[in-house]
Design a protein around this motif. Structure first.
Motif, PDB file in Angstrom:
ATOM      1  N   UNK A   1       0.822  -1.216   0.000  1.00  0.00           N
ATOM      2  CA  UNK A   1       0.000   0.000   0.000  1.00  0.00           C
ATOM      3  C   UNK A   1       0.848   1.254   0.000  1.00  0.00           C
ATOM      4  N   UNK A   2       2.026   1.170  -0.613  1.00  0.00           N
ATOM      5  CA  UNK A   2       2.936   2.315  -0.587  1.00  0.00           C
ATOM      6  C   UNK A   2       3.069   3.021  -1.941  1.00  0.00           C
ATOM      7  N   UNK A   3       2.147   2.709  -2.861  1.00  0.00           N
ATOM      8  CA  UNK A   3       2.157   3.430  -4.143  1.00  0.00           C
ATOM      9  C   UNK A   3       1.130   4.554  -4.059  1.00  0.00           C
TER      10      UNK A   3
ATOM     11  N   UNK B   1      10.032   2.277   3.256  1.00  0.00           N
ATOM     12  CA  UNK B   1      10.752   3.518   3.583  1.00  0.00           C
ATOM     13  C   UNK B   1      11.302   3.419   5.013  1.00  0.00           C
ATOM     14  N   UNK B   2      10.507   2.859   5.906  1.00  0.00           N
ATOM     15  CA  UNK B   2      10.944   2.707   7.306  1.00  0.00           C
ATOM     16  C   UNK B   2      12.089   1.696   7.405  1.00  0.00           C
TER      17      UNK B   2
ATOM     18  N   UNK C   1      16.053   3.288  -0.409  1.00  0.00           N
ATOM     19  CA  UNK C   1      14.793   2.557  -0.577  1.00  0.00           C
ATOM     20  C   UNK C   1      14.942   1.455  -1.629  1.00  0.00           C
ATOM     21  N   UNK C   2      15.661   1.775  -2.720  1.00  0.00           N
ATOM     22  CA  UNK C   2      15.825   0.792  -3.806  1.00  0.00           C
ATOM     23  C   UNK C   2      16.556  -0.454  -3.302  1.00  0.00           C
TER      24      UNK C   2
ATOM     25  N   UNK D   1      15.102  -4.217  -3.276  1.00  0.00           N
ATOM     26  CA  UNK D   1      15.829  -5.304  -3.954  1.00  0.00           C
ATOM     27  C   UNK D   1      16.080  -6.468  -2.998  1.00  0.00           C
ATOM     28  N   UNK D   2      16.433  -6.160  -1.758  1.00  0.00           N
ATOM     29  CA  UNK D   2      16.678  -7.231  -0.763  1.00  0.00           C
ATOM     30  C   UNK D   2      15.402  -8.029  -0.507  1.00  0.00           C
ATOM     31  N   UNK D   3      14.297  -7.326  -0.395  1.00  0.00           N
ATOM     32  CA  UNK D   3      13.032  -8.019  -0.137  1.00  0.00           C
ATOM     33  C   UNK D   3      12.652  -8.875  -1.345  1.00  0.00           C
TER      34      UNK D   3
END
Lengths: 162, 190
Positions: free
Chosen positions: A16-18, B157-158, B167-168, B172-174
């Motif tokens: 839900x972050x878009x 982001x957190x 963030x990228x 990518x890790x996830x």
């Protein structure tokens, strides 16, 4: 064409972050991308796996946590107990003083003075009880102990003066 | 999970034991699952759990409720688990899913198994063992990202902030972690 960026968008979409615009764009991409949908399914499978495998700390562990924090030490029940114990100790001290000062070798006026001391101790104890109530759980019980120590010390000084 | 408990946090920050107890109850399972996944040792997870809450209690009066509570909680847990892993490296740990020597029930000792009952409990144990086995095969950073997302419920982001990465990189890790999880699940079913 499917790419790693699509999978990252899947992650953001699913979380839900878009924002609204990107979400709408991605939804149309998703409709035509089987690999994106498969990735999304894998992600949901991970959620199910983790949800089903969530650990909960046992009550003993939570008790250990709470006992280890000052929250437990400042618990109102404990505060009251300490206050009552301290107050009782003061009254016992006063009673001992009464017996000591009111013994066979003492004059009646000494005994009268002791009764006054007892009243003072009781009044101070009540005051402490009120303070304890108004402080509730937020107070450090050490403060109450200090007050009781001061009370007993004052009683000792009064005895010496007497 | 949202941070609708801001009043609870404020009360706990003022020293209310009942509010703190409630916070432990609400956030405890996610925190404990995260620590167990990170540390892979019952004893270490329990010690870390107790230590994290002690740190939270001490730091709560200074906590600025501008953001969500959970990332703050998991930042503490993340740093502590890093320290503990560093300290523990080289020392033998008792695996979370190892059979205890005394023959008593194997870990995990308690699972958030939803509906009570031995069948559900057994299924939850199996799932835990599967998830733990796959997690163990992931590189550390992917494992941390996955756990922060799945158990911590943190946004990407957190996670990027907690792990001090762009963030990228967190995404990518996830992504890699999910793909490896999928592989493992497919292997399991094959």
């Amino acid at each position: 064409m499917h790419s790693p960026e699509h999978e990252e968008l899947c992650l953001l979409f699913e979380a839900g972050e878009l924002d609204f615009g990107r979400k709408a764009d991605f939804e149309s991409t998703l409709a035509g991308c089987g690999e994106c949908r498969a990735f999304l399914e894998s992600l949901k499978a991970c959620h199910r796996l983790c949800e089903g495998a969530r650990l909960i700390p046992g009550p003993e562990l939570d008790s250990r946590v709470l006992a280890g924090t000052p929250a437990a030490k400042a618990a109102p029940g404990l505060l009251r107990t300490r206050t009552v114990v301290g107050l009782s100790a003061s009254l016992v001290l006063a009673a001992v003083l009464a017996v000591f000062l009111g013994g066979p070798g003492n004059q009646p006026q000494d005994l009268a003075w002791t009764n006054g001391l007892e009243d003072q101790v009781a009044a101070a104890g009540e005051e402490l009880e009120d303070i304890s109530k108004s402080l509730g759980g937020a107070a450090d019980s050490g403060d109450i102990d200090d007050e009781l120590d001061a009370l007993e010390s004052a009683a000792g000084q009064m005895e010496e003066q007497g | 999970m949202d941070d609708s408990g801001s009043e609870l946090i404020a009360a706990a920050a003022k020293g209310a034991p009942e509010a703190f107890k409630e916070m432990v109850k609400i956030h405890g399972p996610r925190l404990f699952s995260y620590l167990a996944g990170r540390l892979r040792s019952r004893e270490a997870a329990e010690d870390a759990y107790a230590e994290v809450w002690l740190k939270v209690w001490k730091a709560l009066p200074a906590y600025q409720s501008r953001g969500r509570f959970q990332p703050w909680l998991f930042t503490i847990a993340h740093r502590l688990s890093l320290d503990m892993l560093e300290r523990e490296s080289g020392r033998a740990c008792v695996s979370l899913d190892a059979e205890p020597a005394d023959g008593s029930a194997a870990l995990p000792e308690r699972l958030d198994s939803g509906e009570p009952g031995p069948e559900r409990e057994a299924l939850a144990r199996q799932q835990w063992a599967r998830a733990a086995a796959v997690l163990e095969r992931l590189p550390k950073e992917q494992q941390q990202t996955f756990l922060l997302r799945e158990h911590g419920g943190l946004s990407f982001a957190e996670i990027a902030r907690v792990m001090d990465c762009p963030l990228s990189t967190a995404l990518a890790r996830m992504r890699y972690a999910v793909l490896k999880m999928r592989e493992a699940v497919e292997e399991h079913h094959a």
